[in-house]
Design a protein around this motif. Structure first.
Motif, PDB file in Angstrom:
ATOM      1  N   UNK A 350      27.893  53.574  41.134  1.00  0.00           N
ATOM      2  CA  UNK A 350      27.921  52.180  40.707  1.00  0.00           C
ATOM      3  C   UNK A 350      29.258  51.536  41.067  1.00  0.00           C
ATOM      4  N   UNK A 351      29.209  50.245  41.366  1.00  0.00           N
ATOM      5  CA  UNK A 351      30.428  49.485  41.653  1.00  0.00           C
ATOM      6  C   UNK A 351      30.118  47.999  41.540  1.00  0.00           C
ATOM      7  N   UNK A 352      31.157  47.201  41.260  1.00  0.00           N
ATOM      8  CA  UNK A 352      31.007  45.756  41.358  1.00  0.00           C
ATOM      9  C   UNK A 352      30.884  45.393  42.835  1.00  0.00           C
ATOM     10  N   UNK A 353      30.203  44.301  43.123  1.00  0.00           N
ATOM     11  CA  UNK A 353      30.033  43.902  44.522  1.00  0.00           C
ATOM     12  C   UNK A 353      31.339  43.369  45.121  1.00  0.00           C
ATOM     13  N   UNK A 354      32.237  42.859  44.277  1.00  0.00           N
ATOM     14  CA  UNK A 354      33.494  42.284  44.777  1.00  0.00           C
ATOM     15  C   UNK A 354      34.666  42.675  43.886  1.00  0.00           C
ATOM     16  N   UNK A 355      35.855  42.429  44.399  1.00  0.00           N
ATOM     17  CA  UNK A 355      37.075  42.529  43.605  1.00  0.00           C
ATOM     18  C   UNK A 355      38.037  41.474  44.110  1.00  0.00           C
ATOM     19  N   UNK A 384      30.444  61.942  50.564  1.00  0.00           N
ATOM     20  CA  UNK A 384      30.053  61.678  51.938  1.00  0.00           C
ATOM     21  C   UNK A 384      28.730  60.925  51.989  1.00  0.00           C
ATOM     22  N   UNK A 385      28.477  60.301  53.118  1.00  0.00           N
ATOM     23  CA  UNK A 385      27.219  59.567  53.269  1.00  0.00           C
ATOM     24  C   UNK A 385      26.025  60.521  53.260  1.00  0.00           C
ATOM     25  N   UNK A 386      26.273  61.800  53.531  1.00  0.00           N
ATOM     26  CA  UNK A 386      25.200  62.791  53.484  1.00  0.00           C
ATOM     27  C   UNK A 386      24.748  63.078  52.052  1.00  0.00           C
ATOM     28  N   UNK A 387      25.619  62.777  51.080  1.00  0.00           N
ATOM     29  CA  UNK A 387      25.357  63.161  49.691  1.00  0.00           C
ATOM     30  C   UNK A 387      25.110  61.977  48.768  1.00  0.00           C
ATOM     31  N   UNK A 388      25.142  60.763  49.295  1.00  0.00           N
ATOM     32  CA  UNK A 388      24.904  59.598  48.448  1.00  0.00           C
ATOM     33  C   UNK A 388      23.409  59.459  48.170  1.00  0.00           C
ATOM     34  N   UNK A 389      23.079  58.945  47.000  1.00  0.00           N
ATOM     35  CA  UNK A 389      21.676  58.820  46.578  1.00  0.00           C
ATOM     36  C   UNK A 389      21.403  57.350  46.239  1.00  0.00           C
ATOM     37  N   UNK A 390      21.431  57.004  44.968  1.00  0.00           N
ATOM     38  CA  UNK A 390      21.249  55.608  44.566  1.00  0.00           C
ATOM     39  C   UNK A 390      22.611  54.905  44.519  1.00  0.00           C
ATOM     40  N   UNK A 391      22.634  53.625  44.924  1.00  0.00           N
ATOM     41  CA  UNK A 391      23.833  52.801  44.823  1.00  0.00           C
ATOM     42  C   UNK A 391      23.466  51.550  44.033  1.00  0.00           C
ATOM     43  N   UNK A 392      24.347  51.156  43.110  1.00  0.00           N
ATOM     44  CA  UNK A 392      24.045  50.059  42.184  1.00  0.00           C
ATOM     45  C   UNK A 392      25.205  49.078  42.134  1.00  0.00           C
ATOM     46  N   UNK A 393      24.911  47.791  42.238  1.00  0.00           N
ATOM     47  CA  UNK A 393      25.863  46.728  41.916  1.00  0.00           C
ATOM     48  C   UNK A 393      25.189  45.790  40.924  1.00  0.00           C
ATOM     49  N   UNK A 394      25.874  44.718  40.572  1.00  0.00           N
ATOM     50  CA  UNK A 394      25.264  43.751  39.665  1.00  0.00           C
ATOM     51  C   UNK A 394      24.112  42.996  40.324  1.00  0.00           C
ATOM     52  N   UNK A 395      23.904  43.239  41.652  1.00  0.00           N
ATOM     53  CA  UNK A 395      22.811  42.572  42.366  1.00  0.00           C
ATOM     54  C   UNK A 395      21.603  43.482  42.593  1.00  0.00           C
ATOM     55  N   UNK A 396      21.646  44.705  42.065  1.00  0.00           N
ATOM     56  CA  UNK A 396      20.464  45.538  42.172  1.00  0.00           C
ATOM     57  C   UNK A 396      20.756  46.988  42.500  1.00  0.00           C
ATOM     58  N   UNK A 412      22.209  48.127  51.685  1.00  0.00           N
ATOM     59  CA  UNK A 412      23.489  47.860  51.034  1.00  0.00           C
ATOM     60  C   UNK A 412      23.868  46.386  51.116  1.00  0.00           C
ATOM     61  N   UNK A 413      23.542  45.736  52.221  1.00  0.00           N
ATOM     62  CA  UNK A 413      23.806  44.296  52.305  1.00  0.00           C
ATOM     63  C   UNK A 413      22.986  43.549  51.261  1.00  0.00           C
ATOM     64  N   UNK A 414      21.799  44.052  50.937  1.00  0.00           N
ATOM     65  CA  UNK A 414      20.933  43.362  49.969  1.00  0.00           C
ATOM     66  C   UNK A 414      21.503  43.372  48.562  1.00  0.00           C
ATOM     67  N   UNK A 415      22.450  44.302  48.254  1.00  0.00           N
ATOM     68  CA  UNK A 415      23.058  44.321  46.921  1.00  0.00           C
ATOM     69  C   UNK A 415      24.537  43.914  46.970  1.00  0.00           C
TER      70      UNK A 415
END
Length: 434
Positions: A350-355, A384-396, A412-415
């Motif tokens: 999880x992360x915010x979309x901006x800072x 690593x990108x090989x081990x990433x699963x779900x990614x979450x921002x405040x946009x989805x 990733x651009x969609x969130x």
């Protein structure tokens, strides 16, 4: 036997010699009294290395650069104080996966001295290491000299934290308050992210959570769930609230049923009171708790962690900003990979979309995207990108498991924040990602 081993802090400090390698406990397990006064022997020693992890005390021995010829710090996890004085040149980061922190370090160097804290001994002569055993017992066994601060205010916990007074060389009686981390209140972005993640958590799932606003928002969003279990590197105040509310029971765990399993705890006094003499909590060896193979033995394991920056291929920089060390790998990789080994497991980043950062030219704070075409120069890739699963921002939420680079870019651009989406797409084309 106990009384014969009691010495003062001043007597203990005299036992530290030039060129010693000292290890202290993680977070609330550190030797606060000795570390606070370590600088007092600066004129008598040189080249003493103190190995730490998430220290809660900004002690003079490393914060004041006039002591840097006497002491240096090697850390498994940076804090704000460490970041502030890193420029002095006496602090260095130890790259690590948390479950291997002790094992890999001991392959390199063995400690002369271990200093930490513990509860008073029980009637059988056993103290409890209380708040953690990420690496503590392994370092105690390897050290030439073991000095523990005995504090009646520490909660007595169970698991793999018992140590007999025969295995302790010296003890110092102290009564300082146990270090606390305030229960951070989630903001609007946190609550949105927490609600998104909660939709993917089912009754009976086994969870791992980190610390901060986003994890706290997740726990707040889980109050309507049933029979959750816990297998986590860290027990938090949020988890305690879920347990008190009857949400965490561990009844459906297939592994350590009914137990909240962790390697350490850090939070509020209410959490420590909850842990005291609580047989439902197991504080175990971090090499075992965070081993991805062990994590994966839990069915329906859910890992929830945060990152600083993610690129359009899924690489997560969770511990550094460019080449500047900010925190540490901790157990992020351990738990993310472990959760994906689990039957029906899921791992969230999880992360915010901006800072906002300060513009070098104008000095004004400007908003930037935390989803980027490429990570900052020198950034450490934590997950690593090989081990990433779900990614979450405040946009989805997007699921990157098994996806191509083209799909990852679009997902990733969609969130990302809407005002950066067009620019990100153009950069993806420019750099050849798509």
């Amino acid at each position: 036997m106990f009384n014969n081993k009691i010495i003062s802090a001043q007597e203990a400090l005299k036992k530290i010699k030039s060129n010693d390698t000292i290890v202290t406990g993680l977070g609330g397990s550190e030797a606060k009294e000795l570390l606070t006064n370590l600088h007092s022997i600066a004129s008598e020693v040189e080249n003493v290395t103190v190995t730490t992890c998430l220290p809660t005390v900004n002690a003079d021995y490393f914060m004041n650069d006039k002591y840097k010829n006497s002491f240096r710090m090697d850390g498994w996890f940076y804090t704000g104080g460490m970041r502030k004085v890193h420029k002095n040149g006496n602090i260095s980061y130890i790259p690590n996966h948390l479950h291997l922190a002790a094992v890999r370090r001991l392959d390199y160097i063995k400690p002369n001295v271990y200093i930490g804290n513990a509860t008073p001994p029980d009637g059988h002569g056993f103290v409890s290491l209380s708040l953690g055993n990420v690496y503590e017992k392994r370092m105690i066994e390897a050290a030439d000299l073991v000095i523990l601060e005995i504090n009646n205010k520490l909660p007595r916990t169970f698991g793999d934290v018992e140590l007999h007074v025969n295995d302790i060389d010296y003890m110092i009686e102290v009564d300082y308050d146990v270090p606390e981390i305030p229960d951070a209140q989630p903001n609007e972005k946190d609550l949105k992210i927490g609600a998104y993640i909660a939709e993917y958590i089912n009754d009976g799932d086994c969870i791992q959570l980190g610390i901060g606003g986003i994890p706290n928002a997740v726990t707040a969003s889980l109050m309507n769930k049933k029979d959750l279990g816990v297998h986590t590197e860290m027990i938090t105040t949020g988890m305690m609230k879920l347990a008190k509310a009857g949400v965490i029971t561990g009844k459906q765990k297939n592994f350590n049923k009914g137990k909240m399993v962790a390697a350490f705890a850090l939070g509020t006094k209410e959490l420590y009171d909850f842990m005291d003499n609580n047989p439902s909590i197991m504080i175990m060896d971090g090499n075992w708790v965070n081993d991805p193979y062990i994590v994966g033995q839990n069915h329906n394991q859910v890992s929830i962690n945060t990152t600083i920056e993610i690129d359009l291929t899924g690489q997560c920089a969770s511990e550094s900003i460019g080449s500047r060390q900010f925190s540490g790998t901790g157990g992020q990789v351990d738990t993310a990979i472990g959760a994906q080994r689990s039957q029906n497991g899921r791992a969230f980043i999880a992360l915010y979309s901006t800072t906002k950062i300060k513009d070098k030219d104008t000095g004004e704070r400007v908003e930037i995207s935390k989803i980027v075409p490429q990570l900052k120069a020198g950034a450490a890739v934590t997950l690593s990108r090989n081990d990433v699963d779900y990614v979450v921002t405040e946009y989805g939420v997007v699921n990157l498991r098994g996806t191509s680079i083209r799909d990852r870019v679009n997902k990733l651009i969609s969130i990302a924040h809407p005002k950066f989406r067009e620019e990100l797409y153009k950069e993806a084309l420019k750099t050849g990602l798509i």
